[in-house]
Design a protein around this motif. Structure first.
Motif, PDB file in Angstrom:
ATOM      1  N   ALA A 186     149.444  45.375 155.479  1.00 49.88           N
ATOM      2  CA  ALA A 186     149.408  44.493 154.087  1.00 49.88           C
ATOM      3  C   ALA A 186     150.622  44.242 153.354  1.00 49.88           C
ATOM      4  O   ALA A 186     151.188  43.111 153.228  1.00 49.88           O
ATOM      5  CB  ALA A 186     148.400  45.087 153.283  1.00 49.88           C
ATOM      6  N   PRO A 187     151.663  45.436 153.092  1.00 47.66           N
ATOM      7  CA  PRO A 187     152.828  45.193 152.344  1.00 47.66           C
ATOM      8  C   PRO A 187     153.704  44.480 153.263  1.00 47.66           C
ATOM      9  O   PRO A 187     154.568  43.813 152.912  1.00 47.66           O
ATOM     10  CB  PRO A 187     153.151  46.617 152.088  1.00 47.66           C
ATOM     11  CG  PRO A 187     152.521  47.611 152.676  1.00 47.66           C
ATOM     12  CD  PRO A 187     150.910  46.825 153.072  1.00 47.66           C
ATOM     13  N   MET A 188     153.599  44.747 154.476  1.00 53.17           N
ATOM     14  CA  MET A 188     154.644  44.299 155.601  1.00 53.17           C
ATOM     15  C   MET A 188     154.549  42.676 155.669  1.00 53.17           C
ATOM     16  O   MET A 188     155.506  41.901 155.351  1.00 53.17           O
ATOM     17  CB  MET A 188     154.224  44.612 157.128  1.00 53.17           C
ATOM     18  CG  MET A 188     155.069  44.027 158.179  1.00 53.17           C
ATOM     19  SD  MET A 188     154.401  43.973 159.800  1.00 53.17           S
ATOM     20  CE  MET A 188     153.121  42.859 159.664  1.00 53.17           C
ATOM     21  N   VAL A 189     153.086  42.318 155.685  1.00 51.47           N
ATOM     22  CA  VAL A 189     153.222  40.841 155.408  1.00 51.47           C
ATOM     23  C   VAL A 189     153.484  40.030 154.135  1.00 51.47           C
ATOM     24  O   VAL A 189     154.336  39.290 154.180  1.00 51.47           O
ATOM     25  CB  VAL A 189     151.592  40.295 155.403  1.00 51.47           C
ATOM     26  CG1 VAL A 189     151.154  38.962 155.327  1.00 51.47           C
ATOM     27  CG2 VAL A 189     151.022  40.497 156.876  1.00 51.47           C
ATOM     28  N   ILE A 190     153.328  40.703 152.992  1.00 55.74           N
ATOM     29  CA  ILE A 190     153.950  40.382 151.813  1.00 55.74           C
ATOM     30  C   ILE A 190     155.464  40.203 151.747  1.00 55.74           C
ATOM     31  O   ILE A 190     156.362  39.475 151.138  1.00 55.74           O
ATOM     32  CB  ILE A 190     153.480  41.435 150.613  1.00 55.74           C
ATOM     33  CG1 ILE A 190     152.009  41.149 150.603  1.00 55.74           C
ATOM     34  CG2 ILE A 190     154.162  40.890 149.318  1.00 55.74           C
ATOM     35  CD1 ILE A 190     151.258  41.838 149.502  1.00 55.74           C
ATOM     36  N   PHE A 191     156.096  41.552 152.329  1.00 55.12           N
ATOM     37  CA  PHE A 191     157.610  41.684 152.580  1.00 55.12           C
ATOM     38  C   PHE A 191     158.100  40.382 153.320  1.00 55.12           C
ATOM     39  O   PHE A 191     158.993  39.874 153.042  1.00 55.12           O
ATOM     40  CB  PHE A 191     157.928  42.983 153.304  1.00 55.12           C
ATOM     41  CG  PHE A 191     158.079  44.104 152.336  1.00 55.12           C
ATOM     42  CD1 PHE A 191     158.702  43.823 150.805  1.00 55.12           C
ATOM     43  CD2 PHE A 191     157.425  45.327 152.403  1.00 55.12           C
ATOM     44  CE1 PHE A 191     158.756  44.860 149.959  1.00 55.12           C
ATOM     45  CE2 PHE A 191     157.790  46.410 151.498  1.00 55.12           C
ATOM     46  CZ  PHE A 191     158.205  46.234 150.376  1.00 55.12           C
ATOM     47  N   LEU A 192     157.423  40.157 154.341  1.00 55.94           N
ATOM     48  CA  LEU A 192     157.833  39.051 155.416  1.00 55.94           C
ATOM     49  C   LEU A 192     157.939  37.895 154.662  1.00 55.94           C
ATOM     50  O   LEU A 192     158.762  36.875 154.855  1.00 55.94           O
ATOM     51  CB  LEU A 192     156.859  39.153 156.578  1.00 55.94           C
ATOM     52  CG  LEU A 192     157.215  38.231 157.898  1.00 55.94           C
ATOM     53  CD1 LEU A 192     158.566  38.685 158.249  1.00 55.94           C
ATOM     54  CD2 LEU A 192     156.350  38.001 158.784  1.00 55.94           C
ATOM     55  N   ALA A 193     156.738  37.526 153.951  1.00 58.38           N
ATOM     56  CA  ALA A 193     156.814  36.300 153.026  1.00 58.38           C
ATOM     57  C   ALA A 193     157.888  36.145 151.924  1.00 58.38           C
ATOM     58  O   ALA A 193     158.572  35.234 152.002  1.00 58.38           O
ATOM     59  CB  ALA A 193     155.492  36.239 152.351  1.00 58.38           C
ATOM     60  N   GLY A 194     158.250  37.598 151.552  1.00 60.29           N
ATOM     61  CA  GLY A 194     159.254  37.343 150.410  1.00 60.29           C
ATOM     62  C   GLY A 194     160.770  37.182 151.473  1.00 60.29           C
ATOM     63  O   GLY A 194     161.497  36.438 150.932  1.00 60.29           O
ATOM     64  N   LEU A 195     160.944  37.845 152.437  1.00 66.24           N
ATOM     65  CA  LEU A 195     162.144  37.571 153.245  1.00 66.24           C
ATOM     66  C   LEU A 195     162.494  35.981 153.553  1.00 66.24           C
ATOM     67  O   LEU A 195     163.430  35.561 153.789  1.00 66.24           O
ATOM     68  CB  LEU A 195     162.074  38.333 154.341  1.00 66.24           C
ATOM     69  CG  LEU A 195     162.186  39.888 154.308  1.00 66.24           C
ATOM     70  CD1 LEU A 195     161.777  40.439 155.552  1.00 66.24           C
ATOM     71  CD2 LEU A 195     163.518  40.323 153.947  1.00 66.24           C
ATOM     72  N   LYS A 196     161.260  35.290 153.950  1.00 65.75           N
ATOM     73  CA  LYS A 196     161.234  33.899 154.283  1.00 65.75           C
ATOM     74  C   LYS A 196     161.960  33.105 152.946  1.00 65.75           C
ATOM     75  O   LYS A 196     162.420  31.747 153.269  1.00 65.75           O
ATOM     76  CB  LYS A 196     160.072  33.374 154.628  1.00 65.75           C
ATOM     77  CG  LYS A 196     159.459  33.996 155.966  1.00 65.75           C
ATOM     78  CD  LYS A 196     160.140  33.797 157.169  1.00 65.75           C
ATOM     79  CE  LYS A 196     159.598  34.232 158.355  1.00 65.75           C
ATOM     80  NZ  LYS A 196     160.313  33.839 159.652  1.00 65.75           N
TER      81      LYS A 196
END
Length: 281
Positions: free
Chosen positions: A154-164
């Motif tokens: 779950a936090p990984m997906v949120i981090f990935l969206a932020g990195l984009k």
């Protein structure tokens, strides 16, 4: 727009909102107020609650050594699991942020453990795999910490969206200046990602304080060995649903609410010093 049309539109809106409002009143606000009242009573689920004021809170703080043990175990769990989970989530998100043909597969694979959530079956498997550790008071808590870190999807997906959302121009400028990977991470990625880091930090801290299933299954519901996995929520469960001291358990629940609120407020207070929002000076 006429008044009748406006009123009719508001009526429709309230109609659609009513299931949520009714659910919130009956399933959240109502039980919370009931537990607040019960925290000031001596109540065993079978007889009429007997008002005793602050006695439950006094007993918790002054006369219950296992209460302090549960606090200490929970604090250790939060301090270990939360940063490790966020570091793992950010590291994998940064790897997945690179273009790859199999990117979709890897995202799904890394996110899959989080779909299982606090599954009893997963905790049972974890208990069998680490059975030697579970029996050791010095390592039993690490089993539950590892289980929590493993579910970083779950936090990984949120981090990935932020990195984009980080502008590529910043990385190009960093490369022109001769900054290496480590310098770029600390000077570009982390500052630009700080609001997302803060968001994940708050959520995961709250979730860590509420952890229950892993501790219950791994320890067999006892918090052993030697109370090494006696989480606060597990001790609350024992008091409320094993010893039937529901008033005592309600007092524990409200102390947990207050602690989570205070820590969340502290995180928001410190965020002013390290969270960067685009457009701020």
């Amino acid at each position: 727009m006429s008044k009748s049309t406006k009123a009719r539109g508001q009526g429709v809106a309230y109609l659609f909102l009513s299931p949520w409002v009714i659910g919130a009143l009956l399933l959240t606000i109502g039980p919370m107020l009931a537990s607040l009242y019960l925290s000031f009573t001596d109540y065993d689920l079978f007889s009429t609650p007997n008002w005793i004021g602050l006695e439950n809170y006094r007993r918790l703080i002054e006369d219950d050594p296992r209460f302090l043990t549960a606090i200490w175990v929970t604090l250790k769990y939060v301090a270990l699991s939360t940063p490790l989970k966020l570091v793992a989530a950010l590291a994998v998100a940064m790897l997945l942020n690179r273009a790859s043909r199999a990117q979709g597969f890897y995202r799904s694979a890394f996110y899959a453990p989080s779909l299982l959530g606090a599954s009893v079956a997963v905790a049972l498997v974890w208990r069998v795999i680490f059975q030697d550790w579970v029996a050791d008071p010095d390592r039993s808590l690490l089993v539950i910490v590892t289980l929590a870190v493993w579910q970083f999807g779950a936090p990984m997906v949120i981090f990935l969206a932020g990195l984009k959302q980080i502008p590529k121009e910043l990385y190009d400028a960093s490369a022109v200046d001769g900054a290496g990977w480590w310098r770029t991470l600390w000077s570009v990625t982390i500052p630009m990602l700080s609001p997302v880091i803060f968001f994940n930090l708050v959520l995961e801290t709250i979730h860590a304080f509420q952890a229950f299933t892993g501790a219950f299954v791994v320890s067999g519901g006892r918090g052993g060995p030697s109370d090494s996995t006696l989480f606060y929520t597990l001790y609350l469960y024992q008091k409320g649903f094993t010893e039937y001291r529901m008033g005592y358990a309600s007092a524990m629940a409200w102390l947990l609410v207050l602690v989570i609120a205070l820590i969340t407020a502290l995180l928001f207070r410190t965020a002013r010093k390290w969270v960067f929002y685009a457009g701020e000076r």
